[in-house]
Design a protein around this motif. Structure first.
Motif, PDB file in Angstrom:
ATOM      1  N   THR A 197      17.028  40.447  71.539  1.00  0.00           N
ATOM      2  CA  THR A 197      17.542  41.471  70.625  1.00  0.00           C
ATOM      3  C   THR A 197      16.341  42.170  70.002  1.00  0.00           C
ATOM      4  OG1 THR A 197      17.667  39.938  68.754  1.00  0.00           O
ATOM      5  CG2 THR A 197      19.644  40.177  70.103  1.00  0.00           C
ATOM      6  N   ALA A 239      20.098  49.368  67.474  1.00  0.00           N
ATOM      7  CA  ALA A 239      20.038  47.927  67.747  1.00  0.00           C
ATOM      8  C   ALA A 239      20.292  47.730  69.232  1.00  0.00           C
ATOM      9  CB  ALA A 239      21.083  47.185  66.931  1.00  0.00           C
ATOM     10  N   ALA A 240      19.517  46.849  69.855  1.00  0.00           N
ATOM     11  CA  ALA A 240      19.624  46.702  71.304  1.00  0.00           C
ATOM     12  C   ALA A 240      19.689  45.246  71.743  1.00  0.00           C
ATOM     13  CB  ALA A 240      18.443  47.382  71.996  1.00  0.00           C
ATOM     14  N   THR A 241      20.403  45.053  72.850  1.00  0.00           N
ATOM     15  CA  THR A 241      20.457  43.793  73.582  1.00  0.00           C
ATOM     16  C   THR A 241      19.823  44.023  74.943  1.00  0.00           C
ATOM     17  OG1 THR A 241      22.557  43.134  72.564  1.00  0.00           O
ATOM     18  CG2 THR A 241      22.010  42.114  74.694  1.00  0.00           C
ATOM     19  N   GLN A 256      22.138  47.032  76.369  1.00  0.00           N
ATOM     20  CA  GLN A 256      23.042  47.834  75.524  1.00  0.00           C
ATOM     21  C   GLN A 256      22.270  48.261  74.292  1.00  0.00           C
ATOM     22  OE1 GLN A 256      26.876  46.209  74.226  1.00  0.00           O
ATOM     23  NE2 GLN A 256      27.371  48.078  73.112  1.00  0.00           N
ATOM     24  N   ALA A 257      22.449  49.510  73.880  1.00  0.00           N
ATOM     25  CA  ALA A 257      21.879  49.988  72.621  1.00  0.00           C
ATOM     26  C   ALA A 257      22.930  50.794  71.884  1.00  0.00           C
ATOM     27  CB  ALA A 257      20.640  50.849  72.873  1.00  0.00           C
ATOM     28  N   GLY A 258      22.920  50.661  70.548  1.00  0.00           N
ATOM     29  CA  GLY A 258      23.858  51.412  69.717  1.00  0.00           C
ATOM     30  C   GLY A 258      23.204  51.769  68.394  1.00  0.00           C
ATOM     31  N   PRO A 259      23.591  52.931  67.821  1.00  0.00           N
ATOM     32  CA  PRO A 259      22.925  53.419  66.606  1.00  0.00           C
ATOM     33  C   PRO A 259      23.164  52.524  65.399  1.00  0.00           C
ATOM     34  CG  PRO A 259      24.865  54.743  67.124  1.00  0.00           C
ATOM     35  CD  PRO A 259      24.675  53.812  68.278  1.00  0.00           C
ATOM     36  N   LEU A 260      22.144  52.416  64.543  1.00  0.00           N
ATOM     37  CA  LEU A 260      22.282  51.673  63.299  1.00  0.00           C
ATOM     38  C   LEU A 260      23.009  52.530  62.272  1.00  0.00           C
ATOM     39  CD1 LEU A 260      18.839  49.847  63.123  1.00  0.00           C
ATOM     40  CD2 LEU A 260      21.087  48.842  63.491  1.00  0.00           C
TER      41      LEU A 260
END
Lengths: 139, 139
Positions: free
Chosen positions: B85, B100-102, B118-122
């Motif tokens: 992470t 934030a990414a996995t 996977q990445a998604g905005p904070l």
């Protein structure tokens, strides 16, 4: 039960625990003997079973938490670990929101347990907001 | 080099490939012999090496793609698979966005290769938008 079915069963059990606010089932869905981590939508990663469980208790204890269901699951098997991708459908009143999710499972005997979860909102999805909720009648 | 260092090296190589628009290095960062998948921010999952590579070529071929760096990496080792992470810092002109990414890596001998991202905005992050870009002078 095939390995794929066992993994999909574990994935379904995770979402069933969430939507039924069953903290005991949520604790059983996560691995006890492996390092675990979790990235909730919009948040940084949480590491360690105790902190991850606390986060779920807070989410599931919130009366404004949405219901959730999973669809479009794909299983990617890597020996004793499996990566599942799926779309989560959140519902709160008449509001709906879709998220893309990663669930990583580890095998313990014939059963599979979560070791990592990340979910993030899908682009263009209106999300759940007060505007999506039914308006009270004015008269 | 410890196993953790080797995994962090693979993670750094992935972000170096992205930020330097090196499609050859990006192809080398992903596993050849394992099922791969990818969830770009706001999108549903992409499955299979060919489709995942096409998505990176499109992103890296876009002149408006941001630069990227990774920090706050945490490594969770599960035998021949590892879950990393981290927080991604995107930069485009003067605009910045954090995600934030996995990153899930699989081992092949002494080396580690991506099998899932996977990445998604904070939340609360202003994101990169035209408003964050320097305005051209009117005169």
């Amino acid at each position: 039960m095939s390995e794929y079915d066992a993994i999909l069963f574990a994935n379904a059990a995770f979402y069933a625990a969430f939507t039924s606010r069953d903290t005991s089932a949520m604790e059983k869905a996560w691995a006890h003997d492996k390092p675990v981590s979790c990235i909730h939508p919009g948040r940084v990663a949480i590491t360690g079973r105790e902190a991850v469980m606390r986060s779920w208790q807070a989410i599931m204890g919130n009366p404004d938490s949405p219901g959730i269901s999973s669809h479009t699951e794909k299983v990617h098997l890597h020996g004793d670990l499996a990566v599942v991708t799926c779309v989560e459908q959140l519902t709160l009143g008449s509001g709906r929101q879709s998220l893309a999710a990663t669930n990583v499972f580890g095998r313990a005997g014939a059963l599979w347990f979560l070791v990592h979860h990340q979910a993030g909102p899908l682009q263009g999805d209106p999300g759940i907001s007060a505007e999506n909720e039914p308006k009270p009648a004015l008269n």
